[in-house]
Design a protein around this motif. Structure first.
Motif, mmCIF file in Angstrom:
data_model
loop_
_atom_site.group_PDB
_atom_site.id
_atom_site.type_symbol
_atom_site.label_atom_id
_atom_site.label_comp_id
_atom_site.label_asym_id
_atom_site.label_seq_id
_atom_site.Cartn_x
_atom_site.Cartn_y
_atom_site.Cartn_z
ATOM 1 N N ALA A 184 -21.794 -86.796 -89.892
ATOM 2 C CA ALA A 184 -20.456 -86.044 -90.361
ATOM 3 C C ALA A 184 -20.696 -86.309 -91.899
ATOM 4 N N HIS A 185 -20.886 -87.728 -92.220
ATOM 5 C CA HIS A 185 -20.938 -87.774 -93.824
ATOM 6 C C HIS A 185 -22.129 -86.955 -94.446
ATOM 7 N N ASN A 186 -23.269 -86.822 -93.742
ATOM 8 C CA ASN A 186 -24.325 -86.356 -94.611
ATOM 9 C C ASN A 186 -24.218 -84.680 -94.305
ATOM 10 N N CYS A 187 -23.481 -84.238 -93.407
ATOM 11 C CA CYS A 187 -23.361 -82.910 -93.218
ATOM 12 C C CYS A 187 -22.092 -82.519 -94.274
ATOM 13 N N ALA A 188 -21.186 -83.174 -94.379
ATOM 14 C CA ALA A 188 -20.221 -83.071 -95.724
ATOM 15 C C ALA A 188 -20.758 -83.129 -96.772
ATOM 16 N N PHE A 189 -21.781 -83.954 -97.093
ATOM 17 C CA PHE A 189 -22.297 -83.828 -98.511
ATOM 18 C C PHE A 189 -23.200 -82.794 -98.626
ATOM 19 N N GLY A 190 -24.000 -82.530 -97.454
ATOM 20 C CA GLY A 190 -24.672 -81.326 -97.561
ATOM 21 C C GLY A 190 -24.053 -79.934 -98.097
ATOM 22 N N ILE A 191 -22.990 -79.740 -97.290
ATOM 23 C CA ILE A 191 -22.241 -78.323 -97.576
ATOM 24 C C ILE A 191 -21.763 -78.577 -98.897
ATOM 25 N N SER A 192 -21.305 -79.565 -99.380
ATOM 26 C CA SER A 192 -20.616 -79.465 -100.664
ATOM 27 C C SER A 192 -21.730 -79.290 -101.913
ATOM 28 N N SER A 193 -23.006 -80.068 -101.392
ATOM 29 C CA SER A 193 -24.004 -79.922 -102.638
ATOM 30 C C SER A 193 -24.707 -78.566 -102.645
ATOM 31 N N LEU A 194 -25.039 -78.234 -101.403
ATOM 32 C CA LEU A 194 -26.083 -77.053 -101.083
ATOM 33 C C LEU A 194 -25.560 -75.831 -101.451
ATOM 34 N N PHE A 195 -24.156 -75.763 -101.333
ATOM 35 C CA PHE A 195 -23.314 -74.443 -101.597
ATOM 36 C C PHE A 195 -22.177 -74.391 -102.621
ATOM 37 N N SER A 196 -22.252 -75.621 -103.269
ATOM 38 C CA SER A 196 -21.133 -75.844 -104.327
ATOM 39 C C SER A 196 -19.658 -75.598 -103.753
ATOM 40 N N THR A 197 -19.674 -76.031 -102.558
ATOM 41 C CA THR A 197 -18.568 -75.579 -101.890
ATOM 42 C C THR A 197 -17.463 -76.573 -101.986
#
Length: 429
Positions: A184-197
């Motif tokens: 969950a933590h890695n996915c949240a980080f990925g969503i925020s950083s990959l898509f600037s969301t």
């Protein structure tokens, strides 16, 4: 015909699933309906089943829905002696030339603010224009499918100019220690950083949450203040409780103390989820491995559910039970996503991925090989996998998961096993 009146309670009850095929893709954009009263009058068994399915949908959780056997005449008779609800749904098989005449008695007893959806059998543009001109909110040609009816209600009562709600994704493990929180933590980080969301990660494990450790944070406040003070909770109050982890990721952390017992009512986290969805385009919920009233409520309300499991017999049983239970809780939504984690751990007997997923009848969106050194170093340094080794297969897997959960792409399937890219990566390990 004698009117038979009953009330449809809350989402999650078993219903007739054969009436129509679910169309989750059509419903993803629909937002939860506000607290309104709806009374449906059904002349056919098919329409009764559609209304029953409507009442079971999670977007109807706040709606007071009642159903009566009968048509326009039954509605006029009932509301001659009682006030009308926010919305009346009417089914009729009358000819176009008689519909307005039959609606006249109902019009005399309807409150001015009451909206009406009429479901008829005739695809007649002249009738449609006459009905709209005379105050009917919507005319649908039967047989009507539940997503179409829900969409019509949402069009009437959900303000299209309002800022859309953010999406919520809940991560939960099929068993303790399977790595659901780490994923969950890695996915949240990925969503925020990959898509600037703008993304908010909420750690719902108030007793033993690890999000603050994984991001090397030590906030003084967090989710406990939000849960225990719902009367204060709004976007401004939430903003004071959030901890910035990166440019686009904020954390609503769990406490670091066991100074109280963390027992919650069924709807304790609902105000938190509502505010999270108004505050950011994406909310990731780290749900502890438990099966209680409040965890069931959270899993029933979110937009997506991700189950993490490791390939052993206990996880297989638990994952199967969770998938079956969530299908009943979320009858009109996509099935939860499955992630197989810690696959290929040395000296541990395990079920092969193909044998694990066969009884589940669901393909995992990712298979993550065991890599104790990579994950251990990341945890001990308070960093995410993509920060430790951006070119690793595991970092690529988290990128794929982030793309899938945000609807930007789907995992490409392997021609041999249909288990996606990670099967081939696992075979090369």
């Amino acid at each position: 015909m004698n009117a038979i009146d009953y009330e449809i309670k809350t989402p999650g009850a078993d219903g007739d699933q054969a009436a129509e095929t679910s169309r989750p893709g059509d419903m993803d954009a629909l937002r939860p309906l506000p607290r309104i009263s709806v009374h449906a009058f059904c002349e056919s068994d098919v329409m009764h089943r559609v209304i029953e399915r409507l009442g079971q949908d999670r977007r109807m959780a706040k709606v007071n829905l009642r159903v009566t056997s009968g048509g326009i005449a039954a509605a006029a008779n009932m509301f001659a002696a009682t006030s009308t609800p926010n919305l009346i749904i009417l089914e009729t098989d009358s000819q176009p030339g008689r519909v307005l005449q039959e609606l006249a008695p109902l019009a005399e007893v309807c409150d001015p603010s009451t909206r009406v959806i009429l479901i008829g059998k005739h695809n007649d543009i002249t009738l449609y224009r006459e009905l709209i001109r005379n105050g009917i909110s919507e005319y649908l040609v039967g047989p009507v499918k539940m997503p179409d009816l829900l969409g019509a209600i949402a069009t009437i009562f959900v303000d299209p100019s309002a800022e859309p709600l953010g999406r919520s994704i809940a991560f939960i493990g099929a068993k303790g220690g399977v790595g659901s929180s780490t994923i969950a933590h890695n996915c949240a980080f990925g969503i925020s950083s990959l898509f600037s969301t703008e993304t908010i990660l909420a750690d719902l494990d108030l007793a033993y949450g690890t999000a603050n450790i994984d991001f090397d944070q030590d906030p003084a406040q967090g989710i406990a203040e939000a849960v225990y003070a719902p009367e204060r909770l709004d976007e401004v109050f939430l903003d004071r409780l959030l901890t910035k982890c990166s440019e686009h990721l904020s954390l609503l952390a769990a406490p670091s103390l066991l100074d109280r017992a963390y027992d919650f009512d069924r709807n304790a986290f609902q105000p938190v989820i509502d505010v999270l969805q108004r505050s950011a385009p994406m909310a990731v919920l780290d749900v502890p491995h438990a099966w209680s009233e409040w965890t069931r409520s959270v899993l029933a309300e979110v937009d997506e559910v991700v189950i993490t499991a490791v390939p052993d017999l206990a996880n297989l049983r638990n994952a199967k039970n969770m998938l079956d239970a969530l299908k009943k809780l979320r009858p009109n939504d996509r099935a939860p996503h499955l992630i197989l984690n810690q696959v290929g751990m040395p000296k541990r007997p395990e079920i092969t991925p193909a044998d694990f997923i066969e009884p589940l009848e669901i393909e995992p969106i990712a298979i993550i090989p065991f890599d104790g050194q990579l994950f251990g170093n990341a945890a001990n340094s308070g960093r995410m996998i993509s920060e430790m080794d951006a070119k690793s297969p595991t970092a690529e897997t988290f990128s794929q998961i982030a793309h899938l959960l945000t609807g930007r792409t789907s995992i490409k399937k392997n021609k041999k096993g249909g288990l996606g890219k990670m099967l081939s990566l696992l075979g090369r390990k």
